[in-house]
Each structure stands twice: as C-alpha cells, then as structure tokens.
Write a protein that holds these residues in place. Structure first.
Motif, PDB file in Angstrom:
ATOM      1  N   MET A 153       0.820  -1.209   0.000  1.00 22.29           N
ATOM      2  CA  MET A 153       0.000   0.000   0.000  1.00 22.29           C
ATOM      3  C   MET A 153       0.857   1.263   0.000  1.00 22.29           C
ATOM      4  SD  MET A 153      -2.982  -0.891  -0.425  1.00 22.29           S
ATOM      5  CE  MET A 153      -3.575   0.795  -0.314  1.00 22.29           C
ATOM      6  N   GLU A 154       1.984   1.227   0.702  1.00 25.25           N
ATOM      7  CA  GLU A 154       2.906   2.374   0.686  1.00 25.25           C
ATOM      8  C   GLU A 154       3.390   2.630  -0.734  1.00 25.25           C
ATOM      9  OE1 GLU A 154       6.215   2.179   3.320  1.00 25.25           O
ATOM     10  OE2 GLU A 154       4.989   1.701   5.063  1.00 25.25           O
ATOM     11  N   ILE A 155       3.846   1.563  -1.400  1.00 20.20           N
ATOM     12  CA  ILE A 155       4.379   1.706  -2.760  1.00 20.20           C
ATOM     13  C   ILE A 155       3.291   2.170  -3.713  1.00 20.20           C
ATOM     14  CG2 ILE A 155       5.325   0.426  -4.723  1.00 20.20           C
ATOM     15  CD1 ILE A 155       6.826  -1.325  -2.707  1.00 20.20           C
ATOM     16  N   ASN A 156       2.106   1.568  -3.612  1.00 23.72           N
ATOM     17  CA  ASN A 156       1.013   1.945  -4.504  1.00 23.72           C
ATOM     18  C   ASN A 156       0.589   3.393  -4.288  1.00 23.72           C
ATOM     19  OD1 ASN A 156      -2.331   1.840  -4.906  1.00 23.72           O
ATOM     20  ND2 ASN A 156      -1.130   0.841  -6.505  1.00 23.72           N
ATOM     21  N   SER A 157       0.522   3.808  -3.033  1.00 21.26           N
ATOM     22  CA  SER A 157       0.162   5.199  -2.741  1.00 21.26           C
ATOM     23  C   SER A 157       1.214   6.157  -3.285  1.00 21.26           C
ATOM     24  CB  SER A 157       0.001   5.392  -1.234  1.00 21.26           C
ATOM     25  OG  SER A 157      -1.034   4.579  -0.718  1.00 21.26           O
ATOM     26  N   LEU A 158       2.468   5.793  -3.126  1.00 24.45           N
ATOM     27  CA  LEU A 158       3.555   6.617  -3.652  1.00 24.45           C
ATOM     28  C   LEU A 158       3.436   6.750  -5.166  1.00 24.45           C
ATOM     29  CD1 LEU A 158       6.195   8.105  -2.911  1.00 24.45           C
ATOM     30  CD2 LEU A 158       7.400   5.931  -3.262  1.00 24.45           C
ATOM     31  N   CYS A 159       3.107   5.655  -5.842  1.00 27.09           N
ATOM     32  CA  CYS A 159       2.980   5.666  -7.301  1.00 27.09           C
ATOM     33  C   CYS A 159       1.788   6.500  -7.760  1.00 27.09           C
ATOM     34  CB  CYS A 159       2.853   4.242  -7.839  1.00 27.09           C
ATOM     35  SG  CYS A 159       4.349   3.242  -7.627  1.00 27.09           S
ATOM     36  N   GLN A 160       0.722   6.538  -6.951  1.00 26.90           N
ATOM     37  CA  GLN A 160      -0.438   7.344  -7.322  1.00 26.90           C
ATOM     38  C   GLN A 160      -0.138   8.827  -7.264  1.00 26.90           C
ATOM     39  OE1 GLN A 160      -4.500   6.102  -6.205  1.00 26.90           O
ATOM     40  NE2 GLN A 160      -3.540   4.497  -5.001  1.00 26.90           N
ATOM     41  N   ILE A 161       0.837   9.209  -6.452  1.00 25.89           N
ATOM     42  CA  ILE A 161       1.206  10.623  -6.367  1.00 25.89           C
ATOM     43  C   ILE A 161       2.008  11.044  -7.604  1.00 25.89           C
ATOM     44  CG2 ILE A 161       2.540  12.311  -5.023  1.00 25.89           C
ATOM     45  CD1 ILE A 161       1.902  10.674  -2.535  1.00 25.89           C
ATOM     46  N   LEU A 162       2.703  10.092  -8.217  1.00 25.09           N
ATOM     47  CA  LEU A 162       3.558  10.377  -9.366  1.00 25.09           C
ATOM     48  C   LEU A 162       2.801  10.201 -10.671  1.00 25.09           C
ATOM     49  CD1 LEU A 162       6.736   8.401  -8.218  1.00 25.09           C
ATOM     50  CD2 LEU A 162       6.354  10.868  -8.044  1.00 25.09           C
ATOM     51  N   PRO A 163       3.213  10.898 -11.753  1.00 24.26           N
ATOM     52  CA  PRO A 163       2.601  10.651 -13.054  1.00 24.26           C
ATOM     53  C   PRO A 163       3.047   9.306 -13.620  1.00 24.26           C
ATOM     54  CG  PRO A 163       4.436  12.183 -13.273  1.00 24.26           C
ATOM     55  CD  PRO A 163       4.235  11.949 -11.788  1.00 24.26           C
ATOM     56  N   GLY A 164       2.242   8.758 -14.526  1.00 20.42           N
ATOM     57  CA  GLY A 164       2.604   7.504 -15.164  1.00 20.42           C
ATOM     58  C   GLY A 164       1.624   6.390 -14.843  1.00 20.42           C
TER      59      GLY A 164
END
Length: 399
Positions: A49-60
């Motif tokens: 969930m940490e990684i997924n949340s981090l990725c949602q903040i970034l474009p792509g």
C-alpha cells in the motif's frame, strides 16, 4: 542460488499477472495482493500500500510503477527493468498485432460481445480490492473519515489531478499525529540521489531536440508519448482522451491519422486484454506508421510503448531510492495512515465509476456481486474467474 531461484519465481509470477490481470490499476492491486502477498509473501500488505500510494502521487501508469518498484525492492534495478519488460510485453505485443490487423483489413464490424462479462468482473475485482484494503489497513476513526472523504471527493471531482491532491492532503492531516509515532534512534539524514530524475529530464529534452532536428517519425512518436507519460495521472482511462485529441482529431501531419472507428475499436480491445492499459500506446504507434511498411509499424509500436512507460519508471526509481530513509521521520510515518486510508477511498470510488458506464442490468449487477463473493469466500483462482466470464460470453452471444 537461492536468490536466482527467487528472482526466477518472481518474474514467473509477474508473467502470470501480465496474462491474467484485467481492469486497470485498481483491479490490478487486488491481483497483486493475492499473488505477491497472500501466495508468495514477497512483501507485506503495508509495504504494498505504501508503494502503490507513492505511485499514485507520481505521473505515469500506476500498476506498472507499483510492480516495477516491488521488483526494485526485491532485487534492485536489474530485476526492476526485467519486471517492467515481462509485465508490458504480452499486452504490447497483442495490441501491436491488433493494430497490424486493423491496418490491413476492414475490421469495423468486429464484434467484441464475447468480452461483455469482463467489465463487470473487473468491477468485482476492484470492489474486492477496496474491501480488503479497508479491512486490513484502515483501523482508526481518522482513517475511516479520510477514506470516506476521499471517496466522496474523487467521485464528484473526476479529474486525474485530484488523486495526488487527495493523497497529499490526507497525508498532511495524519502527519499532525506524529507524536504518537516512536522515535527512530538510527534516523539518518535523507540523501536524495538525483540520477534517475536527471535521466528522466535528460531523455525528455534530448528526445524533443532530436525530433525537431531529424523530423524522424519514430523519434517524434517517442517524444510525444514520453511527454504524455510524464504528465498523465490516473491511468489509461485518462491517457485515452489525450491520445484521441492528438492522433484522431488533430493528428500531426507526419503521422497517418487514426480514424474514430479504429481508435474506439482499439481501446475496446485494450480494455478486454490483461496487463497495463497503457499498452494502447503501441496500437496508436503502429497505426501512426502504417505507411512505413511492417518494420515501420513495429518501430512505431516500440517507440510509443517505450515512450509511455519509461518516464513513470524513471520517476518511481528516483523516489523509491530515498523513500526508506524519508519514512524514518515520525511525521512521514504518521502521514502513511492518511495516504493509505485515502487510497482505499479512491479504490472504492473507482469501482462505482467503472460500473456506471455499464448497462444498468440485473446481469451486470449480478456478475459484479458474484465475482466479489467468489473472491471473498472461495479459493477459485482469479484466472479461472476471468476465463469463465469469457467462455460465458462466447456461449451467450446474440442473447
């Protein structure tokens, strides 16, 4: 030897996911949970969930970034790039093949009716993912409140830029509770390695300059998709209108324009295939270079897929390198409660939004509910549920 076997198993699991995960990043998250956590225990649910949340903040592409970041966490950059390749190759290959067929024969009357159960099944996967996330990670009154507010806000403000804003605001709210977090005795100063950020920016500038000088179609395609991949938040459903504007309505002169019918047919195919929806870029790239022969079409697909997937990969590799050090700070660790809760709310809303375009029929509603129940109360593998939906679609064609 143990590490090599582990990497081989991980890549085999990634290939399995690439061949069986339908429904976009939210549905992908439920698949990732089942395979990478429940089955293999590569990481914990909190780490996912940490990684997924981090990725949602970034474009792509969120699911692609999440999976490659997990590969990076397990085996470093080499395994991460192999993960990226294994994950995108099946979908990119199938979309390239679809475009090759579309460019050579009249295909406007193709029927995709046999995939009619896939979308409600995908909604069932997303619903189950939201349920699992909220059950296991949202445990406080603050978290529940933020989950509900994130769900409501994302429903009424359906723009991709609201996703990172919701996550950041939710994180800032729970960061105020930092005093409840234990102090880290081994906390070190955060050192930010800028290599991957500079690589992302350097490729963007180099591609733009090289395209302007050479006017080469593959380079210009790469630059176009790299630029879009650097700016898009929210997944393939957000990428589609941008591509429609650039390659259908206002196609640049060097490219062969994609027709409205070709675009919609290709997007329907992309939605019915497993893997990343961003593979749609390979379809557009192939059609854009249909006048350049078979080699040109393949080059167009390669340039477009590379362009759309690389920027998000560079950015998550840039961020993940200092994330472990950054989260040792109490305020950062406290913010994870809000970010995770908001993520659960976003996933729950996405299930509702995904269901709304479907026909409001008892069959679609029942398919979603049955999928949820099968995932929640049986051990039937996800691929068998999807395969059953496809078989049922074939049998009930015309009814």
């Amino acid at each position: 030897m143990v590490q090599r076997v582990r990497y081989y198993l991980f890549l085999r699991d990634v290939l399995s996911l690439a061949l069986t995960t339908f429904g976009g990043p939210q549905a992908h998250l439920a698949h990732f949970h089942k395979v990478l956590i429940d089955k293999r225990h590569y990481l914990t649910e909190e780490e996912l969930m940490e990684i997924n949340s981090l990725c949602q903040i970034l474009p792509g592409p969120t699911s692609t970034q999440t999976l490659t970041a997990i590969g990076f966490k397990i085996g470093g950059p080499n395994l991460a790039y192999l993960t990226l390749l294994v994950w995108i190759l099946p979908a990119v290959s199938l979309m390239t093949a679809a475009a090759m067929i579309m460019s050579s024969i009249e295909a406007k009357n193709w029927s995709l009716e046999f995939t009619r159960f896939i979308q409600p099944i995908a909604v069932g996967f997303v619903s189950y993912g939201a349920y699992m996330i909220s059950q296991k990670t949202v445990t406080t009154k603050t978290g529940i409140a933020l989950m509900v507010m994130a769900a409501v806000a994302s429903y009424f403000l359906q723009t991709p830029y609201v996703f990172p804003i919701i996550l950041v605001v939710s994180g800032l709210i729970t960061a105020l509770k930092y005093k409840a977090q234990p102090k880290e005795l081994d906390r070190k100063k955060v050192i930010v390695p800028w290599n991957n950020f500079l690589l992302w920016a350097g490729v963007l500038i180099f591609a733009a300059v090289l395209g302007a000088i050479t006017k080469a179609l593959p380079v210009r395609l790469f630059e176009n998709f790299y630029r879009n991949g650097s700016l898009v938040f929210g997944g393939g459903q957000v990428l589609a209108p941008l591509l429609y504007t650039e390659f259908v309505q206002y196609a640049p002169k060097p490219y062969h324009p994609t027709s409205h019918e070709e675009f919609l047919s290709g997007y329907a195919i992309a939605q019915s295939l497993p893997g990343p929806v961003f593979s749609f870029s390979a379809y557009i790239g192939t059609l854009s270079m249909r006048d350049q022969g078979t080699l040109g079409k393949l080059l167009g697909a390669l340039a477009s897929a590379g362009g759309i997937f690389l920027p998000g990969t560079f950015l998550i590799f840039f961020t993940i390198r200092f994330w472990e050090s950054l989260k040792k700070y109490r305020a950062v660790r406290a913010s994870l409660e809000g970010i995770t809760a908001a993520s659960a709310g976003l996933v729950a809303t996405s299930a509702i939004i995904m269901f709304q375009p479907l026909e409001n029929t008892l069959l679609n509603f029942s398919t979603t509910i049955i999928t949820f129940l099968l995932l929640a109360f049986t051990r039937i593998p996800s691929p068998l549920i999807i395969l059953g939906g496809l078989i049922l679609g074939f049998l009930l064609r015309g009814f």
